[in-house]
Design a protein around this motif. Sequence first.
Motif, PDB file in Angstrom:
ATOM      1  N   HIS A 107       1.246  -1.277  -0.063  1.00 50.05           N
ATOM      2  CA  HIS A 107       0.447  -0.524  -0.045  1.00 50.05           C
ATOM      3  C   HIS A 107       0.978   1.670  -0.033  1.00 50.05           C
ATOM      4  CE1 HIS A 107      -2.660   3.132   1.497  1.00 50.05           C
ATOM      5  NE2 HIS A 107      -3.293   2.366   0.904  1.00 50.05           N
ATOM      6  N   ALA A 108       2.097   1.223   0.547  1.00 49.72           N
ATOM      7  CA  ALA A 108       2.778   2.307   0.803  1.00 49.72           C
ATOM      8  C   ALA A 108       3.029   2.987  -0.693  1.00 49.72           C
ATOM      9  CB  ALA A 108       3.769   2.467   2.247  1.00 49.72           C
ATOM     10  N   ALA A 109       4.028   1.709  -1.406  1.00 53.27           N
ATOM     11  CA  ALA A 109       4.925   1.976  -2.158  1.00 53.27           C
ATOM     12  C   ALA A 109       4.329   1.802  -3.636  1.00 53.27           C
ATOM     13  CB  ALA A 109       5.360  -0.028  -3.248  1.00 53.27           C
ATOM     14  N   LEU A 110       2.484   1.865  -3.864  1.00 51.88           N
ATOM     15  CA  LEU A 110       1.791   2.646  -4.412  1.00 51.88           C
ATOM     16  C   LEU A 110       1.543   3.518  -4.582  1.00 51.88           C
ATOM     17  CD1 LEU A 110      -0.829  -0.459  -4.113  1.00 51.88           C
ATOM     18  CD2 LEU A 110       0.485   0.516  -6.026  1.00 51.88           C
ATOM     19  N   THR A 111       1.892   4.688  -3.765  1.00 52.16           N
ATOM     20  CA  THR A 111       1.976   6.182  -3.161  1.00 52.16           C
ATOM     21  C   THR A 111       2.630   6.384  -4.246  1.00 52.16           C
ATOM     22  OG1 THR A 111       3.283   6.083  -1.231  1.00 52.16           O
ATOM     23  CG2 THR A 111       0.977   5.948  -0.571  1.00 52.16           C
ATOM     24  N   SER A 112       4.214   5.986  -4.701  1.00 53.56           N
ATOM     25  CA  SER A 112       5.009   6.462  -5.275  1.00 53.56           C
ATOM     26  C   SER A 112       5.154   5.264  -6.691  1.00 53.56           C
ATOM     27  CB  SER A 112       6.313   6.827  -5.349  1.00 53.56           C
ATOM     28  OG  SER A 112       6.545   6.242  -4.315  1.00 53.56           O
ATOM     29  N   GLY A 113       5.456   6.045  -7.717  1.00 55.40           N
ATOM     30  CA  GLY A 113       5.937   5.208  -9.441  1.00 55.40           C
ATOM     31  C   GLY A 113       4.735   5.172  -9.661  1.00 55.40           C
ATOM     32  N   SER A 114       5.459   4.625 -11.365  1.00 55.63           N
ATOM     33  CA  SER A 114       4.200   5.002 -12.500  1.00 55.63           C
ATOM     34  C   SER A 114       3.389   3.298 -12.397  1.00 55.63           C
ATOM     35  CB  SER A 114       4.900   4.912 -13.309  1.00 55.63           C
ATOM     36  OG  SER A 114       3.713   5.293 -14.527  1.00 55.63           O
ATOM     37  N   LYS A 115       1.759   3.228 -12.545  1.00 56.31           N
ATOM     38  CA  LYS A 115       1.246   2.356 -12.649  1.00 56.31           C
ATOM     39  C   LYS A 115       1.616   1.817 -14.344  1.00 56.31           C
ATOM     40  CE  LYS A 115      -1.714   3.272  -8.727  1.00 56.31           C
ATOM     41  NZ  LYS A 115      -3.322   3.506  -7.715  1.00 56.31           N
ATOM     42  N   ALA A 116       1.805   2.632 -14.401  1.00 53.97           N
ATOM     43  CA  ALA A 116       1.274   2.180 -16.156  1.00 53.97           C
ATOM     44  C   ALA A 116       2.397   1.600 -16.985  1.00 53.97           C
ATOM     45  CB  ALA A 116       0.854   3.898 -17.136  1.00 53.97           C
ATOM     46  N   GLU A 117       3.892   1.677 -16.149  1.00 52.80           N
ATOM     47  CA  GLU A 117       4.843   1.404 -16.526  1.00 52.80           C
ATOM     48  C   GLU A 117       4.724  -0.485 -15.530  1.00 52.80           C
ATOM     49  OE1 GLU A 117       8.617   3.298 -15.038  1.00 52.80           O
ATOM     50  OE2 GLU A 117       8.272   4.837 -16.528  1.00 52.80           O
ATOM     51  N   PHE A 118       4.379  -0.078 -14.536  1.00 50.29           N
ATOM     52  CA  PHE A 118       3.986  -0.968 -13.498  1.00 50.29           C
ATOM     53  C   PHE A 118       3.145  -2.321 -14.474  1.00 50.29           C
ATOM     54  CE2 PHE A 118       1.075  -4.033 -11.104  1.00 50.29           C
ATOM     55  CZ  PHE A 118       2.001  -4.677 -10.221  1.00 50.29           C
ATOM     56  N   ALA A 119       1.702  -2.236 -15.499  1.00 52.71           N
ATOM     57  CA  ALA A 119       1.410  -2.493 -15.831  1.00 52.71           C
ATOM     58  C   ALA A 119       1.975  -3.333 -17.462  1.00 52.71           C
ATOM     59  CB  ALA A 119       0.029  -2.251 -15.912  1.00 52.71           C
ATOM     60  N   LEU A 120       2.874  -2.266 -18.127  1.00 51.89           N
ATOM     61  CA  LEU A 120       3.887  -2.749 -19.207  1.00 51.89           C
ATOM     62  C   LEU A 120       4.854  -3.769 -18.792  1.00 51.89           C
ATOM     63  CD1 LEU A 120       4.419   1.032 -20.667  1.00 51.89           C
ATOM     64  CD2 LEU A 120       2.406  -1.208 -21.762  1.00 51.89           C
ATOM     65  N   ASP A 121       5.258  -3.674 -18.045  1.00 52.28           N
ATOM     66  CA  ASP A 121       6.081  -4.990 -17.089  1.00 52.28           C
ATOM     67  C   ASP A 121       5.521  -6.121 -17.316  1.00 52.28           C
ATOM     68  OD1 ASP A 121       8.554  -3.087 -17.467  1.00 52.28           O
ATOM     69  OD2 ASP A 121       7.529  -2.981 -14.752  1.00 52.28           O
ATOM     70  N   ILE A 122       3.609  -6.395 -16.723  1.00 54.20           N
ATOM     71  CA  ILE A 122       3.166  -7.400 -16.800  1.00 54.20           C
ATOM     72  C   ILE A 122       2.346  -8.120 -18.519  1.00 54.20           C
ATOM     73  CG2 ILE A 122       1.380  -8.240 -16.076  1.00 54.20           C
ATOM     74  CD1 ILE A 122       0.743  -6.394 -13.978  1.00 54.20           C
ATOM     75  N   MET A 123       2.728  -7.114 -19.244  1.00 59.65           N
ATOM     76  CA  MET A 123       2.523  -6.878 -20.571  1.00 59.65           C
ATOM     77  C   MET A 123       3.492  -7.972 -21.080  1.00 59.65           C
ATOM     78  SD  MET A 123      -0.170  -4.236 -21.754  1.00 59.65           S
ATOM     79  CE  MET A 123      -0.356  -4.201 -23.096  1.00 59.65           C
ATOM     80  N   MET A 124       4.928  -7.481 -21.076  1.00 64.41           N
ATOM     81  CA  MET A 124       5.942  -7.775 -21.213  1.00 64.41           C
ATOM     82  C   MET A 124       6.051  -8.800 -21.047  1.00 64.41           C
ATOM     83  SD  MET A 124       6.452  -6.161 -24.086  1.00 64.41           S
ATOM     84  CE  MET A 124       8.497  -6.121 -24.021  1.00 64.41           C
ATOM     85  N   SER A 125       5.655  -9.047 -19.895  1.00 66.40           N
ATOM     86  CA  SER A 125       6.092 -11.226 -19.105  1.00 66.40           C
ATOM     87  C   SER A 125       5.518 -12.459 -20.433  1.00 66.40           C
ATOM     88  CB  SER A 125       5.380 -11.424 -17.657  1.00 66.40           C
ATOM     89  OG  SER A 125       5.564 -12.540 -17.578  1.00 66.40           O
ATOM     90  N   VAL A 126       7.046 -13.001 -20.453  1.00 67.81           N
ATOM     91  CA  VAL A 126       6.292 -14.540 -21.190  1.00 67.81           C
ATOM     92  C   VAL A 126       4.817 -16.002 -20.837  1.00 67.81           C
ATOM     93  CG1 VAL A 126       8.053 -14.830 -22.742  1.00 67.81           C
ATOM     94  CG2 VAL A 126       7.986 -15.684 -20.191  1.00 67.81           C
ATOM     95  N   ASP A 127       5.178 -15.359 -18.880  1.00 70.84           N
ATOM     96  CA  ASP A 127       3.689 -15.578 -18.221  1.00 70.84           C
ATOM     97  C   ASP A 127       2.815 -14.960 -18.111  1.00 70.84           C
ATOM     98  OD1 ASP A 127       5.221 -18.210 -18.053  1.00 70.84           O
ATOM     99  OD2 ASP A 127       7.376 -17.488 -16.286  1.00 70.84           O
ATOM    100  N   PHE A 128       2.702 -14.032 -19.183  1.00 68.34           N
ATOM    101  CA  PHE A 128       1.388 -13.390 -18.328  1.00 68.34           C
ATOM    102  C   PHE A 128      -0.047 -14.671 -18.441  1.00 68.34           C
ATOM    103  CE2 PHE A 128      -2.649 -11.273 -20.065  1.00 68.34           C
ATOM    104  CZ  PHE A 128      -2.206  -9.799 -18.858  1.00 68.34           C
ATOM    105  N   GLU A 129       0.176 -15.290 -19.453  1.00 71.38           N
ATOM    106  CA  GLU A 129      -1.429 -15.522 -20.022  1.00 71.38           C
ATOM    107  C   GLU A 129      -1.819 -16.691 -18.618  1.00 71.38           C
ATOM    108  OE1 GLU A 129      -1.182 -17.886 -23.416  1.00 71.38           O
ATOM    109  OE2 GLU A 129      -1.061 -16.521 -24.408  1.00 71.38           O
ATOM    110  N   LYS A 130      -0.614 -16.634 -17.838  1.00 68.95           N
ATOM    111  CA  LYS A 130      -1.102 -17.827 -16.435  1.00 68.95           C
ATOM    112  C   LYS A 130      -1.501 -17.244 -15.325  1.00 68.95           C
ATOM    113  CE  LYS A 130       2.890 -20.874 -17.955  1.00 68.95           C
ATOM    114  NZ  LYS A 130       4.332 -21.586 -16.911  1.00 68.95           N
ATOM    115  N   MET A 131      -1.761 -16.106 -15.571  1.00 69.24           N
ATOM    116  CA  MET A 131      -1.519 -15.112 -14.495  1.00 69.24           C
ATOM    117  C   MET A 131      -3.325 -14.983 -13.876  1.00 69.24           C
ATOM    118  SD  MET A 131       0.344 -11.110 -14.559  1.00 69.24           S
ATOM    119  CE  MET A 131      -0.959 -10.936 -13.148  1.00 69.24           C
ATOM    120  N   THR A 132      -3.748 -15.169 -12.947  1.00 69.31           N
ATOM    121  CA  THR A 132      -5.187 -15.193 -12.379  1.00 69.31           C
ATOM    122  C   THR A 132      -5.380 -13.334 -12.213  1.00 69.31           C
ATOM    123  OG1 THR A 132      -5.057 -17.479 -11.017  1.00 69.31           O
ATOM    124  CG2 THR A 132      -6.593 -16.009 -10.381  1.00 69.31           C
ATOM    125  N   PRO A 133      -6.426 -13.325 -11.720  1.00 71.81           N
ATOM    126  CA  PRO A 133      -7.012 -11.769 -12.482  1.00 71.81           C
ATOM    127  C   PRO A 133      -7.484 -11.654 -11.171  1.00 71.81           C
ATOM    128  CG  PRO A 133      -8.029 -13.167 -14.867  1.00 71.81           C
ATOM    129  CD  PRO A 133      -7.436 -13.596 -13.170  1.00 71.81           C
TER     130      PRO A 133
END
Length: 789
Positions: free
Chosen positions: A734-760
Amino acid sequence: MRIEAVEIRNFRKLASVRLDFSKQTTLLVGANNSGKTSALIALRSFLKQGISAFSKNDLTLSRWQEVNDIGAGWAVDPSVTLPGTWAGLLPSLDVWLHVEDDEVHRVSPLIPTLDWTGGRVGVRFALEPKDEENLARTFHDAWTATQALKAAWRLPAETAPVILSSASTNHNVGHEAVDYGADHVSAVQTDQPLLSAPEPRDLSLWPDDLIDFLSKYFQTHLVLRHYVLDPEKFQPPMKDCACVQDLPRDSEPLASNPLADIVLIDEINAQRGLGDAGEHAADASTGRISDTARLSRQLSDYYTKHLDPAENPGPEDLHALQTIAVAQEDFDARLKQAFKVAFDEMAGLSYPGVTDPRIRVASKLSAAESLRHESAVSFELKGTGGLATSEMYLPEGQNGLGYQNLISMVFRLMSFRDRWLHVGKAAKPMSDASIQPIHLVLVEEPEAHLHVQVQQVFAKKAFDVLRNHIDLLDKSELTTQLVISTHSSHIAHELPYESLRYFRRLEAGANGVNVPTSNVINVDLAYGTTQDTQRFVQRYLRVQHADIFFADALILVEGSAEKMLVPLFIKHRHPALYQAYVTMLEIGGSHAHRLQPLIDALKIPTLVVTDLDPKFESGPNAPTQRGVKQISGNPTLKNWSDLDSDVDSLLEAHTEAKIKKGDDQYAVRFAYQTAVTVSLDTTTEEALPSTFEDALAFENVSFFRTLAGTGLTRKFRDILTTETDVKSAAAKLHAALTSGSKAEFALDIMMSVDFEKMTPPRYIDEGLTWLEERMQKQELTVNGDTDAE
């Protein structure tokens, strides 16, 4: 004078709709198969084409049984024809005009009473039986003969002294002789049965019922009549359905169409047929092959109607005619010289003889015909370095199809305008004809073959083209009204939202109609009541390009990370939802509730994915906790949903409490973070996420421990790798989310080869499942399967 509104009843999917017309452009929007094209066809059929345009398939399916009930009575006794039986069963169109005081003389047949003080008049175009007694009798004869044939077919040979033959029989229908052909049968004597079969079974013979009978003789037995309407009974729609007034039993039809000299209709349909200039285009209304869609042909037709000096020449045309005459004389002399050798050779064969007619070759030069060849319209190419390659041209068929369509449509609009105003040569043969005060132009799906920028140009300029004449620019005596149907959010984006009319698909059973239908909603009435809300919605929709008006369902999300990742969750885990037209809007929890008036009016199934936003009564946001009297700071949950703002209640709320129901097709489902069970090495505890990002992390701990990235991604990786206490990890995330780019965070997730294995996140997956089930149910019920659960 202008068209104020039309009310369409019993025409295809339009069981009872009111379509209000804007003063300039009216834009018909809505999801696919929602009735937009039916509305345009209704206007064309009633106002322009007449009875020849109609068939039994234009009758709303829910009315078929009522018509067949009338036929069932006539099958027993054709003499039973009760007045008013057909009232409200067949298609009709009510046209309401706004009339100024100085225009009353134009609508004198439509003035309802001597007490009428001006403003509004109405006329009904209604399909009715031409002669009800004749219809009853001829149907009874055809149906009775068919039943006798079926009965004879079922009998053994020795007990069937009389059967029916398929000989053609003529029946007098009014003053017309109608040949019922092989389908109509008459009794004849025979010793053998007509057919034999191993088992008696029902035959499918015409006519099965009255609708089946009308499938062949719709235009023979029905007629289009016109009636004066009472402006005092003009009522606003109720539950988005038109309140069409009933005519008095003693109403007499008008002698002719009262709008023939008032409204001129022109139209551009979606099948414009442009392409390779060597190809022929099919006429969408007739199916015949024609090349009239080519630009050169349109140019030639325009020249013939408005510019050709040979048509009704004036002093200004004499020089052009003289030039053509001199050219023709010189060309004829050249032809005579060129063919002399050939004709002399033919004379050597004793033809022509003394008494035979002599051969003569002569030309006929026509400027209009000279415009019909392939290169009549071409496009000049420009060279580099500022030099024009003036001798280099491309034929019209090799230019971009989008530009061909734009040029074609604009040119046709110009032609419509000039024909209406009797411009140029068209004025002389029509010098005694008056100009209709209303020019109604219908354009179906102008976006076909047009890229985005060209769509926007057309939307902004089409009406201006129709008014670009000295007699129209600043004058109000003649009215132009443009009606466009579209699936393009870019066209909707360019026009004022008060001009939009939204067509909503209704499932079978809605409004007491047992088949799928549609209704129409004025978008300008759907923005809410407060000025702030109206301003926000209009500006926001302009940013979003108005996809909302064409969607099967909506998903409102909190931020950029959800906007990027939720569509991927849908693709990989919710295939039925992926196939639907779902529009996703990123709007945030503090403003999503401002869309409520619009969504409630359009009644589009909606999933609102938002954040819990826990906080203490008088403090900032904090990590979610139980039993400490936290409340949600989310305006959407507080102002739109029916949920309590208490966090403990929100965490325990069951699924039904998160759904705000509208009608049978419409509801809003709220999805926010809920408790999940998380294992961090040796400990398994309940985690209470408060944002999309930490909820996603708690559902996929192993994934995030190996996820490559910097910034917020690295913080999450380090926390989930080092922490063994769930509550401590939740606080640090929760504290970490007060700073940093959420858009970059989402892009890192999308770039992962294991993305399709994620659970929403569970709360999102549950919401998507709910929306998917609603889409599946809607697909069944809108297609007429009323048994769908």
